[in-house]
Motif scaffolding. Structure first.
Motif, PDB file in Angstrom:
ATOM      1  N   ASP A 191       0.830  -1.216   0.000  1.00 57.81           N
ATOM      2  CA  ASP A 191       0.000   0.000   0.000  1.00 57.81           C
ATOM      3  C   ASP A 191       0.862   1.262   0.000  1.00 57.81           C
ATOM      4  N   GLY A 192       2.068   1.144   0.574  1.00 56.84           N
ATOM      5  CA  GLY A 192       2.995   2.278   0.573  1.00 56.84           C
ATOM      6  C   GLY A 192       3.868   2.287  -0.667  1.00 56.84           C
TER       7      GLY A 192
ATOM      8  N   LEU B 182       4.023  -1.255   9.581  1.00 53.99           N
ATOM      9  CA  LEU B 182       4.978  -0.245  10.053  1.00 53.99           C
ATOM     10  C   LEU B 182       5.708   0.420   8.880  1.00 53.99           C
ATOM     11  N   THR B 183       6.139  -0.393   7.912  1.00 48.57           N
ATOM     12  CA  THR B 183       6.833   0.170   6.735  1.00 48.57           C
ATOM     13  C   THR B 183       5.869   1.027   5.924  1.00 48.57           C
TER      14      THR B 183
ATOM     15  N   TYR C 242       4.303   6.589   3.978  1.00 45.19           N
ATOM     16  CA  TYR C 242       3.403   7.722   3.719  1.00 45.19           C
ATOM     17  C   TYR C 242       4.165   9.041   3.906  1.00 45.19           C
ATOM     18  N   SER C 243       4.902   9.138   5.021  1.00 43.36           N
ATOM     19  CA  SER C 243       5.702  10.343   5.290  1.00 43.36           C
ATOM     20  C   SER C 243       6.849  10.467   4.299  1.00 43.36           C
TER      21      SER C 243
ATOM     22  N   GLY D 283      -1.585   4.265  -3.526  1.00 45.27           N
ATOM     23  CA  GLY D 283      -1.522   2.845  -3.182  1.00 45.27           C
ATOM     24  C   GLY D 283      -2.551   2.396  -2.167  1.00 45.27           C
ATOM     25  N   ARG D 284      -3.371   3.334  -1.710  1.00 44.29           N
ATOM     26  CA  ARG D 284      -4.358   2.967  -0.673  1.00 44.29           C
ATOM     27  C   ARG D 284      -5.325   1.906  -1.212  1.00 44.29           C
TER      28      ARG D 284
END
Length: 305
Positions: free
Chosen positions: A42-43, A97-98, A103-104, A218-219
């Motif tokens: 997703d990220g 966590l990754t 996202y940031s 990627g959400r």
């Protein structure tokens, strides 16, 4: 409900489905081969596009930008792998966590903006939605098909080598692989890196196709990827036994998913409900093998009686 409208939208649905099919191949490696539920995608599905587009805006050659995008995806996979193997964090949580960190990171890569655009007139884009209805070599369906064929050929070769066999063995039976002297942690990390590298490639291509990269791109990617894998298993599971054919079936699964979504939108579904529909489609295909098993059991029970 004009049928011409639906037919007009189909080339776009097929092109998008094929690009997301590349992403689903990446997910297939962790989900089916490595037996690891990786939510990093997703990220990564935004990271690849962010790296590729920002480098192109900075004047870097498109192919070098694409290679850097793949490397960025592989690094994300490496982080998830290290969270899991070196820090003992469960697989799903490692991916979360990754994904959260990415996202940031994606925002930083994109210069603090939520999206960045690239114009086909100014930049050499590999694929573009502009040509999706043209019968030409620039058609994204044709170009993506070439990428899919090359990617599957490379993966078929890779998984036929000793390192690929060790990776498959780690996914099939970790304890047995360890008993055979394999460093299973190393192969887990390698699998995650290969998987996320492929997802980042899909991300970069998708950014090219739509002409921009978005931090939320990627959400829900995991849902689309799983939908593609599950659809391919349900429809082609018995037909395709060869590894390369299975990977190609995953791409077909992604295309079918997008076609179904397009038809439902054409029937007048509110676009706000699209994520809900995606979840329901995946749930239905996930339930099919279970229901099939139940029906077979009942039939078996009756005949026995």
């Amino acid at each position: 409900m004009n049928l011409a409208t639906l037919l007009n939208a189909m080339p776009g649905a097929v092109a998008q489905g094929m690009i997301w099919g590349i992403m689903a191949i990446g997910l297939y490696i962790t989900y089916n081969v490595l037996n690891f539920s990786d939510l990093t995608v997703d990220g990564t599905m935004a990271t690849g596009g962010a790296v590729c587009i920002m480098l192109m805006i900075a004047g870097v050659n498109v192919w070098i930008a694409l290679l850097c995008a793949i490397i960025a995806g592989m690094l994300a996979g490496l982080v998830t792998g290290l969270f899991h193997t070196a820090m003992g964090i469960p697989g799903i949580l490692s991916g979360i966590l990754t994904q959260l960190s990415l996202y940031s990171i994606n925002l930083v890569i994109m210069g603090g903006k939520a999206n960045q655009a690239v114009n086909i007139r100014k930049y050499d884009l590999i694929v573009s939605s502009r040509y999706v209805r043209e019968l030409s070599l620039q058609n994204p369906i044709f170009i993506t098909l070439i990428v899919v064929v090359v990617l599957i050929a490379v993966l078929y070769w890779f998984f036929g080598r000793e390192v690929g066999a060790a990776l498959r063995s780690t996914g099939a039976n970790e304890a047995m692989s360890r008993a055979q002297g394999l460093n299973t942690n190393l192969y887990k990390i390698l699998g995650l890196m290969v998987s996320n590298g492929i997802v980042a490639l899909a991300s970069a291509m998708y950014s090219h196709y739509q002409g921009f990269v978005d931090v939320n791109m990627g959400r829900g990617a995991i849902v689309i990827g799983l939908a593609a894998i599950i659809i391919s298993n349900v429809i082609f599971g018995k037909l395709f036994t060869n590894f390369a054919a299975k990977l190609f079936a995953v791409v077909i699964g992604a295309v079918l998913y997008y076609v179904v979504i397009q038809v439902v939108l054409w029937l007048g579904l509110d676009t706000n409900l699209l994520k809900l529909l995606s979840a329901l489609v995946v749930a239905m295909f996930l339930a099919l093998p279970y229901w099939k098993g139940k029906i077979h059991l009942k039939k078996g029970g009756h005949s026995h009686a």
